[in-house]
Structures are given as structure tokens and as C-alpha cells.
Design a protein around this motif. Sequence first.
Motif, PDB file in Angstrom:
ATOM      1  N   GLY A   1     -27.939 -30.957 -33.221  1.00 52.11           N
ATOM      2  CA  GLY A   1     -28.771 -31.965 -32.568  1.00 52.11           C
ATOM      3  C   GLY A   1     -28.418 -32.178 -31.101  1.00 52.11           C
ATOM      4  O   GLY A   1     -29.120 -32.901 -30.405  1.00 52.11           O
ATOM      5  N   TYR A   2     -27.328 -31.582 -30.638  1.00 53.22           N
ATOM      6  CA  TYR A   2     -26.946 -31.749 -29.227  1.00 53.22           C
ATOM      7  C   TYR A   2     -27.713 -30.756 -28.380  1.00 53.22           C
ATOM      8  O   TYR A   2     -27.842 -29.593 -28.730  1.00 53.22           O
ATOM      9  CB  TYR A   2     -25.429 -31.596 -29.048  1.00 53.22           C
ATOM     10  CG  TYR A   2     -24.722 -32.910 -29.324  1.00 53.22           C
ATOM     11  CD1 TYR A   2     -24.960 -33.606 -30.503  1.00 53.22           C
ATOM     12  CD2 TYR A   2     -23.870 -33.480 -28.383  1.00 53.22           C
ATOM     13  CE1 TYR A   2     -24.357 -34.823 -30.745  1.00 53.22           C
ATOM     14  CE2 TYR A   2     -23.247 -34.694 -28.623  1.00 53.22           C
ATOM     15  CZ  TYR A   2     -23.504 -35.362 -29.808  1.00 53.22           C
ATOM     16  OH  TYR A   2     -22.910 -36.567 -30.034  1.00 53.22           O
ATOM     17  N   THR A   3     -28.203 -31.251 -27.248  1.00 53.74           N
ATOM     18  CA  THR A   3     -29.172 -30.457 -26.494  1.00 53.74           C
ATOM     19  C   THR A   3     -28.748 -30.177 -25.057  1.00 53.74           C
ATOM     20  O   THR A   3     -29.403 -29.405 -24.378  1.00 53.74           O
ATOM     21  CB  THR A   3     -30.511 -31.221 -26.431  1.00 53.74           C
ATOM     22  OG1 THR A   3     -30.215 -32.546 -25.960  1.00 53.74           O
ATOM     23  CG2 THR A   3     -31.166 -31.281 -27.791  1.00 53.74           C
ATOM     24  N   HIS A   4     -27.690 -30.835 -24.569  1.00 54.04           N
ATOM     25  CA  HIS A   4     -27.360 -30.677 -23.151  1.00 54.04           C
ATOM     26  C   HIS A   4     -25.863 -30.514 -22.911  1.00 54.04           C
ATOM     27  O   HIS A   4     -25.042 -31.060 -23.657  1.00 54.04           O
ATOM     28  CB  HIS A   4     -27.882 -31.875 -22.351  1.00 54.04           C
ATOM     29  CG  HIS A   4     -29.353 -31.848 -22.175  1.00 54.04           C
ATOM     30  ND1 HIS A   4     -30.220 -32.294 -23.143  1.00 54.04           N
ATOM     31  CD2 HIS A   4     -30.124 -31.374 -21.161  1.00 54.04           C
ATOM     32  CE1 HIS A   4     -31.466 -32.130 -22.734  1.00 54.04           C
ATOM     33  NE2 HIS A   4     -31.437 -31.567 -21.530  1.00 54.04           N
TER      34      HIS A   4
ATOM     35  N   PRO B   1     -25.853 -35.396 -26.171  1.00 45.34           N
ATOM     36  CA  PRO B   1     -27.110 -35.377 -26.933  1.00 45.34           C
ATOM     37  C   PRO B   1     -28.328 -35.556 -26.033  1.00 45.34           C
ATOM     38  O   PRO B   1     -29.449 -35.447 -26.511  1.00 45.34           O
ATOM     39  CB  PRO B   1     -26.948 -36.555 -27.896  1.00 45.34           C
ATOM     40  CG  PRO B   1     -25.989 -37.476 -27.216  1.00 45.34           C
ATOM     41  CD  PRO B   1     -25.104 -36.633 -26.347  1.00 45.34           C
ATOM     42  N   GLN B   2     -28.138 -35.873 -24.749  1.00 50.48           N
ATOM     43  CA  GLN B   2     -29.306 -36.010 -23.871  1.00 50.48           C
ATOM     44  C   GLN B   2     -28.942 -35.564 -22.466  1.00 50.48           C
ATOM     45  O   GLN B   2     -27.768 -35.435 -22.144  1.00 50.48           O
ATOM     46  CB  GLN B   2     -29.835 -37.459 -23.871  1.00 50.48           C
ATOM     47  CG  GLN B   2     -29.080 -38.414 -22.982  1.00 50.48           C
ATOM     48  CD  GLN B   2     -27.961 -39.130 -23.716  1.00 50.48           C
ATOM     49  OE1 GLN B   2     -27.463 -38.639 -24.729  1.00 50.48           O
ATOM     50  NE2 GLN B   2     -27.545 -40.264 -23.201  1.00 50.48           N
TER      51      GLN B   2
ATOM     52  N   LEU C   1     -26.169 -24.963 -29.859  1.00 50.87           N
ATOM     53  CA  LEU C   1     -25.854 -24.990 -28.425  1.00 50.87           C
ATOM     54  C   LEU C   1     -24.367 -24.745 -28.187  1.00 50.87           C
ATOM     55  O   LEU C   1     -23.520 -25.261 -28.924  1.00 50.87           O
ATOM     56  CB  LEU C   1     -26.253 -26.359 -27.853  1.00 50.87           C
ATOM     57  CG  LEU C   1     -26.005 -26.555 -26.354  1.00 50.87           C
ATOM     58  CD1 LEU C   1     -26.937 -25.677 -25.516  1.00 50.87           C
ATOM     59  CD2 LEU C   1     -26.156 -28.020 -25.982  1.00 50.87           C
TER      60      LEU C   1
ATOM     61  N   CYS D   1     -20.341 -31.377 -24.422  1.00 48.20           N
ATOM     62  CA  CYS D   1     -21.629 -31.484 -25.122  1.00 48.20           C
ATOM     63  C   CYS D   1     -22.180 -32.906 -25.089  1.00 48.20           C
ATOM     64  O   CYS D   1     -21.453 -33.865 -25.354  1.00 48.20           O
ATOM     65  CB  CYS D   1     -21.444 -31.094 -26.591  1.00 48.20           C
ATOM     66  SG  CYS D   1     -20.760 -29.452 -26.818  1.00 48.20           S
TER      67      CYS D   1
END
Length: 648
Positions: A171-174, A198-199, A148, A196
Motif C-alpha cells: 500500500g506504500y506508494t512514495h 504512504p503518500q 515498491l 517509504c
Amino acid sequence: MHYLVRESVVDFCHHLDMSPAPLLAFLGVTFLLPGAQTLRCQWGTIETVRNVSELPLEWTTSQTDCEADEGCRETLVLIENGPQVTLVLTKGCTEEKDQEAKITEHRAGPGLSIISYTRVCRHEDFCNNLPTTTPLWAPPSATVPGTLQCPLCFSRGDCPENPPKQICPAGYTHCYNGVLKFRGGGIASNLRVQGCMPQPGCNLLNGTQVIGPMDVSENCSPKSGVEVLDCKRESSETVRNVSTFPVEWTAGWQTCEIGEGCQDTVLLIVNGAQVEVVITKGCTEAKDQEPRVTWHRKGPGLSVVSYTRVCRHRDFCNDLSTTEAFWTPPSSADAKVPGTLHCPLCLSRGDCPESPPQQICPAGYTHCYNGVVRLRGGGIISNLRVQGCMPQPGCNLLNGTQVIGPMDVSESCSPQSDTLTCHLGVMWRVRRDLSQEPVDWEASALQECNPGEVCQETLLLADPAPGQKSLLVGSKGCSSPERGNAPTVSIHSSFPAIIVASYARFCSSNLCNSASDSSVLLTSLSRPDAPVLGYLQCPVCVQFGESCSQDSSVITCPANTTHCYKGDIETRGGGFFATFGIQGCMPASSRSLLKKVQKIGVFSVEEHRSTRPRSGAPAPYLAWAVGLGSCVALWCGGFHLPAKSIFP
Ligand SMILES: *[C@@H]1O[C@H](CO)[C@@H](O)[C@H](O)[C@H]1NC(C)=O
Ligand SMILES: *[C@@H]1O[C@H](CO)[C@@H](O)[C@H](O)[C@H]1NC(C)=O
Ligand SMILES: *[C@@H]1O[C@H](CO)[C@@H](O)[C@H](O)[C@H]1NC(C)=O
């Protein structure tokens, strides 16, 4: 009495891009119950965005005297966002109880992280002595990069339209996009953050609402229009030499009403080497207006230029902090061709000297201007006397301008024909019972007013306790007009506290300031002749011209009083420039005599009873010492606006 002196006056560097701090020259007086100890603490604030590679950072501090029972506090917050870190530091006095040094990880990294250090101590002076970020900060351990990418922004203003991207940890998504608000402890700032997470969600703070003296909050939706704005707030005027430009300043802040925006106005009146600088900032009902620089009158010779703006797109958007953005002094290269006409040179909020210095006017200039420019609005009330060079005759320096930002502007050049005559004189008495028995108030002299001025009469009474000496000061003379002409009696503080009351009248016919004794004030006062006494004992005193000494006589206070007061009322205007010392008894509900009143009739008044900075007032910045010896002592050509008289 302790004068609050900043002993390690700020050293700071140009390249650090920090505004110089206002010198808060509070004249502090410590008081309260005998035997109480007062502490001295480190004091100031820093807010800055830095590269992580610059950590650890160090600083040096200012200092302050606390009130009795107060302790020293310090709070440091580090917010990391990939390669950048925001540092928020505040130190000062607090009523909070002691708290051991505590490090809290509000949000763990990698990616965006927030960590804070807070402490409250009382065991010795300057115990809030954290000098560096070291205890909070360790170099980030290597993280596995993910796929990401998020925008990277950390800004006290706006984020750029296309911020640089950063690669988020695995592992970071948002991507987070929000505004963090810090309010309290001399800090008032909004930090725009993109980075960045993680949720999903607007939860960078992980539930944190308070860090030390600061309230913290976050918001990830654009402004909705029903929200209220916070704006910078300031009103000041100074006459400065061209050599001190560019001028820089800091400002306090205020919260607006719904729908209001932030206005920014700077007016420069340039007369040879002198420049009148008028700054007003605050909330406004006016509609948005892009930054605009207006030349009301072009030079050479006398010139008038203004910067105005109204905005609503973010808190503190009226944050112009230097004249550099819109005016630079004419360089000597394009110096005007001198002519033959000589004119007087004057730019003054008082009178021009009888024989002002002369200036040589630019070639082609044919007339000397001699007038008064009136500024009213946005917290500015000013009559500026101007003498200088003009290319044509007439009373038209402003070239037709009537409004500049929140100020109405006008000029007048008429000689003293349509002016008033007023009674003139000052009077003061220190004796018993001035609040019961009228004294004569005849003024012996007359005064011819300047154009636009009116007559005024003002009385100020301070009576600490029945049967004790009291103080009455009075002034009559010409004055710039004030709103409302009706005579006004104000009870600023009433029995069982120290009585402080005033009478003020502004009127606009010849010799109308004609009250002949102090009964105009006394008829509105009441106090029992023989009050019931309580148990508290306090020193009691009024002094004309100086603070009360240590050996004032001690009286038994009236019932319902709970603490002793000691302070000074500084009075300027109407022929006075004096400090009145006052001591006496006060009820629990009251700590101040004037309750923030700043103007009593013709007097500008200021009460000094405490060393604590008022909320909203900008605290002084701390000095940076990044590494050793890399900093040069500089004031960066800035100037210091008095941070007073701007908070309601
Ligand atoms: C931070 O580092 C970047 C490059 O990594 C550099 O361009 C920038 O000027 C630095 N900023 C400061 C405030 O030192
Ligand atoms: C959020 O706060 C709780 C405690 O308040 C803590 O246990 C947790 O680790 C925090 N979350 C993150 C991501 O730091
Ligand atoms: C007076 O104002 C007008 C516009 O309002 C402007 O065009 C003109 O240049 C100004 N005169 C001077 C001498 O600055």
C-alpha cells in the motif's frame, strides 16, 4: 556555590563511535530571591543511528545544577526507517512548566515513523530519569511487503550515492527524500532521510514543529543558494604529546550570513614529541575548497601540516572531528636516523624555559631554529615560541606560507632588537568610592617586550552600590597587539545595576602605557550620589581573589531593581589569575554583568553566575550502557576542547 561536576563521568565504548564530550566546566553560582529552591537534573545529549535489532537501548547521564525555579526536562525522539532507528535524546534544566510524561506518535508506521517522549518535572532532584527506550518502543509487528522499493538512508552526513534499497509495506506508494533539522536543547543536527511513505509530499513530520526543547523542521528540495547555512564553530589551540594522537574534538555551531560557507582548518606544528594543535571552524566568505592537506614543511625535525576545507553543500559540512583523517604520528619503524647535532626543544605559547630540554636532531640536520610563529584569524590569536631542529639556517620554518585557512601566519626570529620597553605592574584596591575618586596608578617596573609585542594598560572597576566597598584592578605591561590602538572606556553594566566598567589601551611606542591614575576611567562614569531607594534588599559584596561568602551585609537596593545578583568574574592575563566575587542589586533587564564580553584589555574575563549551558554550546554526551557490562570505561584517546569563547 556549586561546582558543576559530572559525577558519572562518561563511560563509553570505542565501537559506538561517539565523540567524547567537551567538559563544560561551568563554575555555577545560584542566586536570586532568598528561599528559592534549586534542583539538580540529569544533563546531556545523544544523537545516534542504530539498528532496530539493538533496541531497547539504555544510557547513564551527567548532571547539572539548575537555576532557581527551573525544572528538569527530558525528551527522547525515535525515528524508525525500516531496519534502522535514529535516537535523539536531550536532558537538562528548563524554565518550562511541569508536564507529565507524554508519548506522542507524530507519524505512525509502518515505513517511516516518528515517536517522542517528553517530560518536565520538579518534584525531586534528577526526576528526569528515563534510562531506556523501553516505554516508547515495541518490536514492530510483521508487515505485509508491497511491491515498491525505496532507497534506505539515515545519515547525519550525506546519503551514499547508491543507498541500499528496502521493500516498502503493502500500500506504500512514495519514496521520501528529505532532511530533518533538530535545533535546541544542546542538539544541532540535520538528519538525511530516505524511506517509504504512504503518500507524496514533504511531510514526514506530519505538521510537528516543536518536540520538547527542540525546533524541528524538514526540507525536501536541494539547497537553493539563498538559504543560510549552519556551520560547526570552534577555535582552540593546545600543545599535546604525540602519544595522545589521534586527537578528537566536538564543536559548537553558528548560523551564517547569506552566501557564506563553512570552513574547517586544522594546523599541526610537530616538534619531536610535541605537537601544537590549532583548530578553527566557522562561517566564511571564502569560496568552496575541497579538503586539502598541505605539508608546509616536511619533517623529520620541525614540520608543519594543515588540513583546510570550505564547503556549502550541507549544514555542518565542516565536521572534521579527528586528526586521524590527515596525520598519524611517525611510527617508530621509520624513526629517523639520529645525527650529532643537539637543539633545544620548546613549543610554547608562553616563554620557553631558560634551559629547555635538548633533543638529538636527525642525521644531516645542521641548525637549531629559535623563533616565534604568529597566528591571527579565525578566532585564533597566538604567538607560539618554537625551538627545534632544522636542515638549514634562517628564519623559515613556514617555508613561505602566509595564510592557512582563515589565519594569517608569520614568523620572526630576530633577537630583542626592534622591541619595545613598557611600564610593568599590577595594582588592586578594595575600598569605598573607587568609582568617584581617582587613585594613583604608577607602575614601578619596566619590561622589555618580545618581538611584535606592544604596551598595554588595563583597568577594571566593579562597584556594587553607592557607599559600599568597590574593587579596582589594573595591569600594565607588554602584550600581543590588539585591533585598534585608541584608549577605550567600556561600561559593561551601569547604575542602578552593579557598575562594571573598564579602560584599555594598547600602544606601540616606548613607555606609552603611562596613565598615572584611574581618572582615565572615572571621567566616563555617572551615578547619583544619593539614589532613591526601592524595596528590594540584597546582600552586597566585592571580594578580591575569592567568591563572596554567605554572610555578606544586606542593603536596601536602589529603586527599579528587581533581583539580587551573585557571581564571580574570573580574570586571567596581565599578571592576574584571579576570581572576583560580586553581589548586589540588579534591574529586571539585566542578569549578567559582562554580557558575554570575553576580553577586557589584556584580561581574558569570564563571568560565572549560572549553571545553565549557553545555547549552541555542545552539551555533554550521555554515556551508553547497551545491555549490561558490555561497555568499558574509556576516553578513546580524545581530548576536550573548552566549549567556551566561541559564541558571539
Ligand atoms: C546493522 O545491521 C547490519 C546487518 O543487518 C550490519 O551489517 C551493521 O553492521 C549493523 N550496524 C550496527 C551499527 O550495528
Ligand atoms: C498526523 O497527526 C495527526 C494529529 O496531529 C494524527 O491524528 C495522525 O494520525 C497523524 N498521521 C500519521 C500518518 O501518523
Ligand atoms: C617548501 O614548499 C614547497 C612548495 O611550496 C615544497 O615543494 C617543499 O617541499 C617545501 N619544503 C619543505 C622542506 O617542506
